[in-house]
Scaffold this motif. Structure first.
Motif, PDB file in Angstrom:
ATOM      1  N   PHE A   1       0.932  -1.428  -0.100  1.00  0.00           N
ATOM      2  CA  PHE A   1      -0.126  -0.035  -0.058  1.00  0.00           C
ATOM      3  C   PHE A   1       0.783   1.257   0.039  1.00  0.00           C
ATOM      4  O   PHE A   1       0.429   2.082  -0.664  1.00  0.00           O
ATOM      5  N   TYR A   2       1.923   1.205   0.768  1.00  0.00           N
ATOM      6  CA  TYR A   2       2.852   2.258   0.677  1.00  0.00           C
ATOM      7  C   TYR A   2       3.392   2.771  -0.795  1.00  0.00           C
ATOM      8  O   TYR A   2       3.441   3.775  -1.183  1.00  0.00           O
ATOM      9  N   ASP A   3       3.412   1.696  -1.518  1.00  0.00           N
ATOM     10  CA  ASP A   3       4.058   1.828  -2.743  1.00  0.00           C
ATOM     11  C   ASP A   3       3.094   2.393  -3.631  1.00  0.00           C
ATOM     12  O   ASP A   3       3.418   3.250  -4.629  1.00  0.00           O
ATOM     13  N   VAL A   4       1.851   2.371  -3.388  1.00  0.00           N
ATOM     14  CA  VAL A   4       0.686   2.969  -4.465  1.00  0.00           C
ATOM     15  C   VAL A   4       0.691   4.613  -3.855  1.00  0.00           C
ATOM     16  O   VAL A   4       0.530   5.272  -4.981  1.00  0.00           O
ATOM     17  N   ASN A   5       1.039   5.061  -2.833  1.00  0.00           N
ATOM     18  CA  ASN A   5       0.914   6.126  -2.377  1.00  0.00           C
ATOM     19  C   ASN A   5       2.173   7.082  -2.194  1.00  0.00           C
ATOM     20  O   ASN A   5       1.967   8.251  -2.019  1.00  0.00           O
ATOM     21  N   VAL A   6       3.218   6.599  -2.359  1.00  0.00           N
ATOM     22  CA  VAL A   6       4.435   7.415  -1.963  1.00  0.00           C
ATOM     23  C   VAL A   6       4.731   8.396  -3.097  1.00  0.00           C
ATOM     24  O   VAL A   6       4.514   7.797  -4.275  1.00  0.00           O
ATOM     25  N   ALA A   7       5.074   9.506  -3.091  1.00  0.00           N
ATOM     26  CA  ALA A   7       5.354  10.361  -3.983  1.00  0.00           C
ATOM     27  C   ALA A   7       6.319  10.361  -5.045  1.00  0.00           C
ATOM     28  O   ALA A   7       6.247  10.297  -6.267  1.00  0.00           O
ATOM     29  N   THR A   8       7.310   9.510  -4.633  1.00  0.00           N
ATOM     30  CA  THR A   8       8.404   9.020  -5.331  1.00  0.00           C
ATOM     31  C   THR A   8       8.036   8.113  -6.329  1.00  0.00           C
ATOM     32  O   THR A   8       8.627   7.833  -7.301  1.00  0.00           O
ATOM     33  N   ASN A   9       6.861   7.412  -6.266  1.00  0.00           N
ATOM     34  CA  ASN A   9       6.271   6.579  -7.045  1.00  0.00           C
ATOM     35  C   ASN A   9       5.153   6.819  -7.799  1.00  0.00           C
ATOM     36  O   ASN A   9       4.084   5.955  -8.179  1.00  0.00           O
TER      37      ASN A   9
END
Length: 648
Positions: A278-286
């Protein structure tokens, strides 16, 4: 292969005519130019059609990322209420007796004036595109956006006009001062026709980064089927307008269509897929990752990314992405003593995802974080979505402003150094261990034995201080190790509109209505298993290796209900602008949001108060904006009857 993407110079158009632009033919940059008057010849050329297509994407930024639109679909729900610095826009939306819902407020006009010009542009493209030699796959983008816009309108206002002055779904080139509203079934018939055409003719893969595809159209078609099925069933006898009959016997066929369309997309994902965590969905660098299917794009290049408006000064208006301000409390009011006994701000305003510009307009409701809430302690312990949704720990950053103090005095007289945690939100179960007396008196912080960070338990969330929505926070690449020179501006991040993950919850909701419990549980568990995995803790800013997937699956109830689907939707899409539509669709708004608890607006307020909301059935439709009514040349009785009944 070179990746091409859409970039915009935003333009404004007149309500009666729409918006169009031109596109350079030899570049991967779509360059918009404003037009306020159209004649049919504009859409008779390839350049005119392509310019119109560009504007269809640009219009998204006039509501997605706008803080007042976010207010209209979050405040007053079971997720958010108004915060300490809220003005009337937010108090009106709360329906708790501090404001009122009327046709002149921002909630009424949040999308009306933006969507109809875009619908007209789409109709102009559709009418003239084939003759201009435009490929069917390009025309399908216009069909998609016309269906997309009408779907937003019918959910918000009920039946709306399909005739803008030249006939139903026809391109209009002149100002018209009369209007007739179509019924909800008539509007949905147009939506289904447009979105089904889009599914048929759009490509599997986007023609440019961020353009629409078959599965983007399937997402909105499945959601439109689902929403119409609920409308037909009408379990709580919510009135509609204009008045018309509805056949509840047809509801199951549309629930089935919603389920089938969602499953078709899941089984044929094309270029889309779930991110690993879920972090990967929302982190700005991604940003712009494979799970994000549609977004209102922005860029640090201010010429393209914000319509020429500088991100540095922050206008607080469209097309800026400034919605994150609203859900950010004023953390900069923390004061600490440094090694010399001087008062400094240990956590200063910074252009990073966890912080950003505070406006304190929208506060999350405390019930969500307590026993029985969507973020209760049992959820916090194993669901990574909690960490990847909220800023819960506040790391010091005074050194980025050039202050060389080696430490500040934290809780229990202990030292807190640069980049260390000065303040934390802790679970409800920790509340009995906190001493709120004699700690930081100004903000009502407490202390826990052996900890240098001040703390407050989440059962004391107030209108003054609360967890920030980390997902939608600002991110810049030009901070150069400092706080960021443009921290007061809008965010140059895209605003995520559509996610591949929603197919699983649309399918699950339809399955529940079709009594397919096993299928609903299987779909929900795909996202829950993902939520149990964590490779990075954004609150601790450290890599981790955590897998609570098995525990997450064991915690899934054997019987999936609509309320459980709504809980999961909240955990997936918290504070992103889905909530009002979810509660209205399922007719659960009054049931789930009519009472809430939160502490007061003072610095030290921590005891929860109970507030009641008045959510009459007629409020499941928003008022037609007063500006629309004022602009029409009609008999007073006809004008009165144009308005939704609850607001006359």
């Amino acid at each position: 292969m070179k990746t091409k993407s859409i970039k915009y110079i935003l333009a404004a158009g007149l309500l009666c005519c729409g918006l169009a632009t031109t596109m350079t033919s030899c570049s991967d940059v779509l360059d918009e130019q404003p037009r306020s008057q159209f004649d049919p010849t504009f859409f008779n050329t390839k350049a005119g059609i392509e310019g119109g297509l560009t504007s269809l994407y640009a219009h998204l930024r006039y509501f997605y990322g706008n803080g007042y639109y976010l207010n209209s679909v979050e405040t007053g729900t079971d997720e958010y209420t108004y915060a300490q610095s809220a003005d009337g826009n937010f108090k009106d939306a709360d329906l708790s007796g501090v404001g009122q819902m009327v046709a002149t407020n921002s909630i009424a006009g949040s999308i009306w004036g933006t969507l109809f010009p875009n619908i007209n542009t789409a109709s102009g493209i559709i009418e003239n595109g084939a003759e201009a030699g435009i490929d069917a796959s390009l025309l399908a983008e216009a069909y998609f956006f016309r269906g997309f816009d009408y779907f937003l309108l019918v959910q918000t206002y009920g039946g709306v006009p399909l005739d803008l002055g030249a006939g139903e779904l026809k391109f209009n080139t002149s100002t018209v001062r009369t209007s007739v509203r179509n019924t909800v079934p008539e509007v949905y018939a147009a939506i289904f026709s447009d979105l089904e055409k889009a599914v048929a003719d759009l490509p599997e893969n986007p023609r440019l980064t961020g353009t629409v595809t078959k599965n983007v159209a399937r997402l909105y078609l499945s959601k439109a089927y689902l929403t119409y099925a609920w409308w037909l069933e009408n379990p709580n006898n919510i009135p509609t307008y204009p008045e018309c009959s509805r056949d509840a016997g047809q509801a199951n066929s549309y629930f089935q269509k919603a389920y089938d369309t969602a499953m078709q997309a899941i089984n044929n994902p094309g270029p889309y897929k779930l991110q690993p965590t879920f972090y990967d969905v929302n982190v700005a660098t991604n940003d712009r990752n494979s799970e994000i299917m549609l977004y209102a794009d922005h860029d640090e290049d201010e010429k393209y990314g914000n319509g020429g408006n500088g991100y540095g000064w922050g206008s607080g208006g469209s097309p800026e992405n400034f919605a994150y301000w609203m859900e950010t409390w004023n953390y900069t009011e923390m004061i600490a003593k440094n090694d010399k006994g001087e008062n400094i701000n240990p956590i200063q305003r910074e252009a990073v995802q966890a912080l950003g510009r505070p406006w304190t307009r929208m506060a999350p409701i405390a019930d969500n974080f307590m026993e029985g809430g969507v973020w209760e302690d049992a959820v916090k312990a194993i669901d990574s979505r909690y960490d990847a949704t909220f800023t819960l720990r506040y790391h010091t950053n005074w050194q980025k402003a050039g202050n060389t103090s080696p430490y500040v005095i934290g809780a229990n007289g202990m030292h807190v150094g640069p980049n260390e945690v000065y303040f934390s939100w802790v679970p409800e179960s920790e509340d009995s261990k906190i001493n709120y007396t004699g700690a930081d008196g100004k903000l009502g912080f407490g202390e826990m034995q052996g900890r240098a960070d001040f703390v407050v338990a989440v059962n004391h969330i107030s209108r003054k201080k609360y967890p920030i929505n980390w997902k939608i926070g600002i991110y810049r690449t030009d901070n150069a190790g400092g706080l960021g020179s443009k921290v007061n501006g809008g965010s140059p991040r895209p605003w995520n509109i559509a996610k591949f993950s929603e197919f699983y919850l649309i399918g699950a909701e339809a399955a529940v209505k079709l009594n397919k419990n096993a299928e609903a549980r299987e779909l929900v568990n795909v996202l829950r298993a993902r939520a149990g995995k964590q490779t990075f803790s954004q609150n601790d800013n450290v890599e981790v290796s955590v897998d609570h997937s098995a525990e997450m699956l064991r915690a899934t109830p054997q019987t999936i209900t609509i309320d459980y689907i709504l809980d999961e939707r909240s955990r997936e899409f918290w504070g992103e602008g889905y909530r009002w539509y979810d509660l209205v669709r399922t007719q659960k708004w009054a049931e789930r949001a009519s009472t809430y608890r939160i502490a007061g607006s003072g610095y030290t307020d921590k005891d929860l108060e109970t507030f009641k909301r008045d959510i009459p059935a007629g409020y499941y439709l928003r008022p037609i904006p007063q500006g629309q009514l004022d602009g029409m040349q009609m008999e007073s009785e006809a004008k009165k009857n144009y308005q939704n009944p609850a607001y006359r």
